[in-house]
Design a protein around this motif. Sequence first.
Motif, PDB file in Angstrom:
ATOM      1  N   ASP A 327       0.859  -1.187   0.000  1.00 36.52           N
ATOM      2  CA  ASP A 327       0.000   0.000   0.000  1.00 36.52           C
ATOM      3  C   ASP A 327       0.893   1.234   0.000  1.00 36.52           C
ATOM      4  OD1 ASP A 327      -2.259   1.548   0.049  1.00 36.52           O
ATOM      5  OD2 ASP A 327      -2.743   1.177   2.170  1.00 36.52           O
ATOM      6  N   THR A 329       0.555   5.153   1.703  1.00 33.57           N
ATOM      7  CA  THR A 329      -0.198   6.147   2.460  1.00 33.57           C
ATOM      8  C   THR A 329       0.428   7.514   2.202  1.00 33.57           C
ATOM      9  OG1 THR A 329       1.173   5.862   4.441  1.00 33.57           O
ATOM     10  CG2 THR A 329      -0.764   4.457   4.233  1.00 33.57           C
ATOM     11  N   TRP A 330      -0.307   8.558   2.545  1.00 32.22           N
ATOM     12  CA  TRP A 330       0.153   9.929   2.250  1.00 32.22           C
ATOM     13  C   TRP A 330       0.166  10.738   3.532  1.00 32.22           C
ATOM     14  CZ3 TRP A 330       1.649  10.808  -2.802  1.00 32.22           C
ATOM     15  CH2 TRP A 330       1.302   9.782  -3.706  1.00 32.22           C
ATOM     16  N   GLU A 331       1.351  11.262   3.902  1.00 32.19           N
ATOM     17  CA  GLU A 331       1.519  11.967   5.168  1.00 32.19           C
ATOM     18  C   GLU A 331       1.745  13.459   4.920  1.00 32.19           C
ATOM     19  OE1 GLU A 331       4.569  10.063   7.433  1.00 32.19           O
ATOM     20  OE2 GLU A 331       3.375   8.230   7.743  1.00 32.19           O
ATOM     21  N   ARG A 356       7.751  -0.065   6.588  1.00 34.31           N
ATOM     22  CA  ARG A 356       7.479   1.226   5.961  1.00 34.31           C
ATOM     23  C   ARG A 356       8.740   1.736   5.273  1.00 34.31           C
ATOM     24  NH1 ARG A 356       3.389   4.438   8.231  1.00 34.31           N
ATOM     25  NH2 ARG A 356       4.771   6.241   8.350  1.00 34.31           N
TER      26      ARG A 356
END
Length: 673
Positions: A327, A329-331, A356
């Motif tokens: 996946d 994700t966007w931080e 990660r």
Amino acid sequence: MASPMDRMKQLVDELNHHNYLYYTLDQPEISDAEYDQLYDELVRLERETGVILPESPTQRVGGEILEGFEEHRHLARLWSLDKAQTDDDLEAWYQRVTRLIHEYNREHPEDPLPEPTFSVELKYDGLTINLTYDHGVLVQAATRGNGITGEGILAQVKTIRSIPLTIPYRDGIIEVQGEGIMYLSVLEQYNKTATEPLKNARNAAAGALRNLNPAVTAERKLDAFIYNVGYSDRQLFATHQEMVQFLKDNRFKVNPYIAFVQTMDEVKAELEAIKARRHELDYLIDGAVIKLTDLRTREVLGYTEKFPRWAIAYKFEAEEVTTILRDVTWEVGRTGKITPVAIVEPVEIGGVTVQRCTLNNIGDIERKNVKHALGAEVYIRRSNDVIPEILGKVTDEKDGEEIQYPEECPACGSKLVQRGAHLFCENSLGCKPQMVARLTHFASRNAMDIESLSIMTADQLFTELDVRDPADLYDLKFEDLIRLERFGERKAQKLLDAIEKSKQCDLASFLFALGIPNTGITTTRSLAEHFKSLEAVRQATVEELLQIPDVGQIVAESIISFFADPRVKESIDRMLAAGVSPQFEEPELAGETAIVSEFSGKNVVLTGTLQKMTRGEAAKLLEQAGAKVAGSVSKKTDFVIAGEKAGSKLKKAQELGVTVLDEETFLAKLRLK
């Protein structure tokens, strides 16, 4: 009087000699200015005569962009090496070697092979290069390719100044192999001004050598270690020791670390020594190479279908592995930048389980060919305890699902905007991750140094007290804090006292606390020293900013835009009205607090952990003493102050012969007057 051609030959020989002393031996005999004078004379003569000699150093700067790489067939195959990752693997290789030697000796008692002895060399993490010299002249350079054919990269390799364009050996054709590398210190320096920073030294070297524009290669300032003669049209030596000496005699750069040992116990001891110091080196290695030293034994043992039987690569614990990208994700960061983070199938690298990895930005996703990689296999790398990064997709196929780029901020739902390769959320006052990060940065030690304002406290102040701006901190009241969860009287008063104390701050710290885009602590210190007041910084023009050595066009425009922002103006004005008073204090040149020492006018680098002060405090003392504190070691460095656990900078200083001081000696040399 010598003819122009004779003078050119003389200049070429002289310049190449000084290049050898400087880039290979690190023992220059003339100053940079003297070298430049000779070089400029050669350039002028080449222009006047229209003649450029093949070995002229002017050919190293990078020429026209090439249309493509030509295929090169190696004169001798470049073999891969079998790998060992444990002592058991190494012992198994040794047993095979001794068995083959003993079998041969039983069958040839009249001319037996000697008992095996070994060389232990570093295994570099760069790009293999194969150099062809015809009667002493470099005529081709190529990548390894499949071991039989590679790509011709002569123009690129000529930019590596430690690689000789001509060598003393003129009796035939030889091919030598080595590794193109980028020093870690060079990479660090390059990235300080690079528009697109390079991610790691290995990819930087490989990308430069396979770039069709040799000028790009030249900019990377690569180097190379040469370690093997792969082909010769005549027998030149009998042992590996003689081969290494041949390389040195012919002005090749040979790594000073090479051990010749008699037993496997000694081999293992050398491997442990390399492991212990691998992260102190200024270049990447991923293991060591063990070879039999007797070349006749090598010839008898020969090769398998893939590997020489007489050598093995001992690979250190993996720092690059493959896993599945699950996946992305966007931080949201302090500046509103949206950073993609890869979630991967858990995998162990160097004793650490990784789940990660960083992907930097959408440009990184495209460049590394992972746009269609969800559910597919990717390479990841971990180096020196930093967060692992994805290097690329294992295959070139679109065999994974597509990564979808967000259109709205994942934290606040605001519409995102794209600038270059980055996505940004512009809701700076209403986006919680941005504001919490900004408050935490504002309160950090090198900024306003507000003790007890942790990221958890900043989160709580944002959520429960509607703190949206650093200026809001100076409006906080005891009764506001005391009603918060986990806030007792003592904690509330401690935070208020720290906020009050922060009002008396130095200008450089205040500028750093503001979080001006594209500036760091060094730049904000330079701003303070140049303008000497907050108001002068706020009113500065681009032309005035460009007078500062640390400030270029992009940084200057960032500073102007930042202080022109109405929200920034209001925030600063509110803080000033609340009593925040950033001041610049000139270092006193006389009186009780002045520092008189031999550091005045010198270039100094700090490394390692100091016991009696922070490195920031030491830097301030040095600057008060008139020193210039630099971030990396070079030939221009006068002193390196080394604390505990000093690494590559200390090693570089020792290699360059720079004076190294421990903390006690450093303090003794600072004399308070």
